[in-house]
Design an enzyme around this catalytic site. Structure first.
Site, PDB file in Angstrom:
ATOM      1  N   GLN A 251       0.800  -1.270  -0.060  1.00  0.00           N
ATOM      2  CA  GLN A 251       0.068  -0.059   0.188  1.00  0.00           C
ATOM      3  C   GLN A 251       0.824   1.394   0.304  1.00  0.00           C
ATOM      4  O   GLN A 251       0.621   2.313  -0.685  1.00  0.00           O
ATOM      5  CB  GLN A 251      -0.820  -0.049   1.159  1.00  0.00           C
ATOM      6  CG  GLN A 251      -2.049   1.118   1.171  1.00  0.00           C
ATOM      7  CD  GLN A 251      -3.157   0.966   0.153  1.00  0.00           C
ATOM      8  OE1 GLN A 251      -3.333  -0.018  -0.239  1.00  0.00           O
ATOM      9  NE2 GLN A 251      -3.602   2.057  -0.409  1.00  0.00           N
TER      10      GLN A 251
ATOM     11  N   VAL B 254      -5.583   7.256  -3.375  1.00  0.00           N
ATOM     12  CA  VAL B 254      -4.876   6.055  -2.863  1.00  0.00           C
ATOM     13  C   VAL B 254      -4.985   6.206  -1.470  1.00  0.00           C
ATOM     14  O   VAL B 254      -4.435   7.169  -0.649  1.00  0.00           O
ATOM     15  CB  VAL B 254      -3.367   6.206  -3.174  1.00  0.00           C
ATOM     16  CG1 VAL B 254      -2.773   4.689  -2.640  1.00  0.00           C
ATOM     17  CG2 VAL B 254      -3.414   5.807  -4.759  1.00  0.00           C
TER      18      VAL B 254
ATOM     19  N   SER C  52      -6.388   1.241   4.195  1.00  0.00           N
ATOM     20  CA  SER C  52      -6.988   0.841   3.080  1.00  0.00           C
ATOM     21  C   SER C  52      -7.783  -0.723   3.455  1.00  0.00           C
ATOM     22  O   SER C  52      -7.126  -1.464   4.091  1.00  0.00           O
ATOM     23  CB  SER C  52      -5.864   0.336   2.135  1.00  0.00           C
ATOM     24  OG  SER C  52      -6.271  -0.461   1.085  1.00  0.00           O
TER      25      SER C  52
ATOM     26  N   HIS D 200      -8.161  -2.879   1.402  1.00  0.00           N
ATOM     27  CA  HIS D 200      -7.306  -4.080   0.840  1.00  0.00           C
ATOM     28  C   HIS D 200      -6.668  -4.868   1.931  1.00  0.00           C
ATOM     29  O   HIS D 200      -6.505  -5.881   1.834  1.00  0.00           O
ATOM     30  CB  HIS D 200      -6.555  -3.443  -0.460  1.00  0.00           C
ATOM     31  CG  HIS D 200      -7.139  -3.118  -1.574  1.00  0.00           C
ATOM     32  ND1 HIS D 200      -7.971  -4.138  -2.288  1.00  0.00           N
ATOM     33  CD2 HIS D 200      -7.533  -2.061  -2.068  1.00  0.00           C
ATOM     34  CE1 HIS D 200      -8.554  -3.617  -3.535  1.00  0.00           C
ATOM     35  NE2 HIS D 200      -8.290  -2.374  -3.538  1.00  0.00           N
TER      36      HIS D 200
ATOM     37  N   ASP E  93     -11.036  -5.312  -6.029  1.00  0.00           N
ATOM     38  CA  ASP E  93     -10.939  -4.703  -7.452  1.00  0.00           C
ATOM     39  C   ASP E  93     -11.397  -5.620  -8.586  1.00  0.00           C
ATOM     40  O   ASP E  93     -10.640  -6.593  -8.764  1.00  0.00           O
ATOM     41  CB  ASP E  93      -9.743  -4.042  -7.746  1.00  0.00           C
ATOM     42  CG  ASP E  93      -9.477  -2.865  -6.782  1.00  0.00           C
ATOM     43  OD1 ASP E  93     -10.332  -2.700  -6.082  1.00  0.00           O
ATOM     44  OD2 ASP E  93      -8.197  -2.289  -6.731  1.00  0.00           O
TER      45      ASP E  93
ATOM     46  N   GLU F 127     -14.896   4.973  -7.555  1.00  0.00           N
ATOM     47  CA  GLU F 127     -14.076   3.582  -8.092  1.00  0.00           C
ATOM     48  C   GLU F 127     -14.969   2.402  -8.456  1.00  0.00           C
ATOM     49  O   GLU F 127     -15.558   1.839  -7.666  1.00  0.00           O
ATOM     50  CB  GLU F 127     -13.059   3.208  -6.992  1.00  0.00           C
ATOM     51  CG  GLU F 127     -11.887   4.162  -6.718  1.00  0.00           C
ATOM     52  CD  GLU F 127     -10.997   3.625  -5.624  1.00  0.00           C
ATOM     53  OE1 GLU F 127     -11.063   2.399  -5.478  1.00  0.00           O
ATOM     54  OE2 GLU F 127      -9.801   4.210  -5.501  1.00  0.00           O
TER      55      GLU F 127
ATOM     56  N   HIS G  46     -14.180  -1.315  -7.268  1.00  0.00           N
ATOM     57  CA  HIS G  46     -14.009  -1.519  -5.810  1.00  0.00           C
ATOM     58  C   HIS G  46     -15.117  -1.708  -5.077  1.00  0.00           C
ATOM     59  O   HIS G  46     -15.887  -1.021  -4.892  1.00  0.00           O
ATOM     60  CB  HIS G  46     -13.336  -0.329  -5.225  1.00  0.00           C
ATOM     61  CG  HIS G  46     -12.821  -0.304  -3.773  1.00  0.00           C
ATOM     62  ND1 HIS G  46     -11.440  -0.566  -3.336  1.00  0.00           N
ATOM     63  CD2 HIS G  46     -13.374  -0.887  -2.554  1.00  0.00           C
ATOM     64  CE1 HIS G  46     -11.339  -0.919  -2.369  1.00  0.00           C
ATOM     65  NE2 HIS G  46     -12.616  -0.983  -1.805  1.00  0.00           N
TER      66      HIS G  46
END
Length: 220
Positions: A101, A130, A136, A138, A145, A188, A191
């Site tokens: 990240q 970002v 994040s 993620h 994604d 996004e 996402h």
């Protein structure tokens, strides 16, 4: 001529800032994300970071990407049902480490520095796209994604299918275009975040982003 172009770029960004189009987010956060509402509703964003003791058990997908093992059944079913509609998708990004990240954020920051922005301004601008390490989704393993496979399905076709159907499998579009002022992340369409089928249905019906839903649940 190159200096002139850089000056125009900086001026253009400053104008966007003044117009409110660009939302600067700090990479400092104030507290650990709450787990009071369950693992599937952990809200991670620019003000809430992933707890230091957070652990995730990962499962590797066919293409090598990894996600939280708990979301694999619904994710796999969603992809199978999409193929029945002739929509072929793949996970382009799943779990990310803090190191990965940080690298992505640094690369985006350097991109804007190379365009002529000062380091601080470049970083603040990069944070619109970002998330800082620790903030994040993620890193939770709960976000994916998703894109088209580029052979049979375009990205846009995949996005349209997901917009109509992802909630049925417990996934929500995390950063919608009309919620930027709340999420502080630009649109996004690729996402998606796992929240569970019941929650996803409610969010879909009421047009809520995760920040709005968690706030509503907290205030009940």
């Amino acid at each position: 001529m190159r200096v002139f172009k850089k000056c125009l770029l900086v001026l253009g960004i400053l104008l966007l800032i003044l117009s409110g189009y660009i939302i600067f987010r700090s990479d400092t956060f104030i507290e650990d994300a709450s787990t009071n509402h369950g693992w599937n509703l952990m809200l991670v964003n620019h003000t809430s970071k992933i707890p230091d003791n957070y652990k995730v058990i990962l499962t590797k997908l066919d293409n090598g990407k990894e996600v939280d093992s708990r979301i694999v059944p619904e994710l796999s079913q969603m992809f199978r049902d999409a193929r029945k509609d002739d929509i072929y998708m793949q996970v382009n990004e799943g779990y990310r480490s803090s190191y990965s990240q940080q690298k992505i954020l640094d690369n985006r920051t350097n991109y804007y520095k190379n365009k002529g922005l000062f380091t601080l301004l470049a970083r603040r601008y990069a944070l619109n796209y970002v998330s800082a390490p620790g903030t994040s989704e993620h890193q939770l393993g709960l976000a994916v994604d998703i894109v088209g496979d580029n052979r049979y399905t375009t990205n846009q076709s995949a996005y349209r299918w997901l917009e109509r159907n992802a909630y049925k499998y417990g996934f929500v579009k995390r950063y919608p275009k009309n919620k930027t002022s709340i999420t502080h992340i630009k649109n996004e369409p690729w996402h998606y975040r796992y929240v569970g089928k019941k929650v996803a249905l409610k969010m879909h019906q009421k047009n809520l982003c995760l920040e709005e839903y968690v706030e509503a649940v907290t205030n009940r």
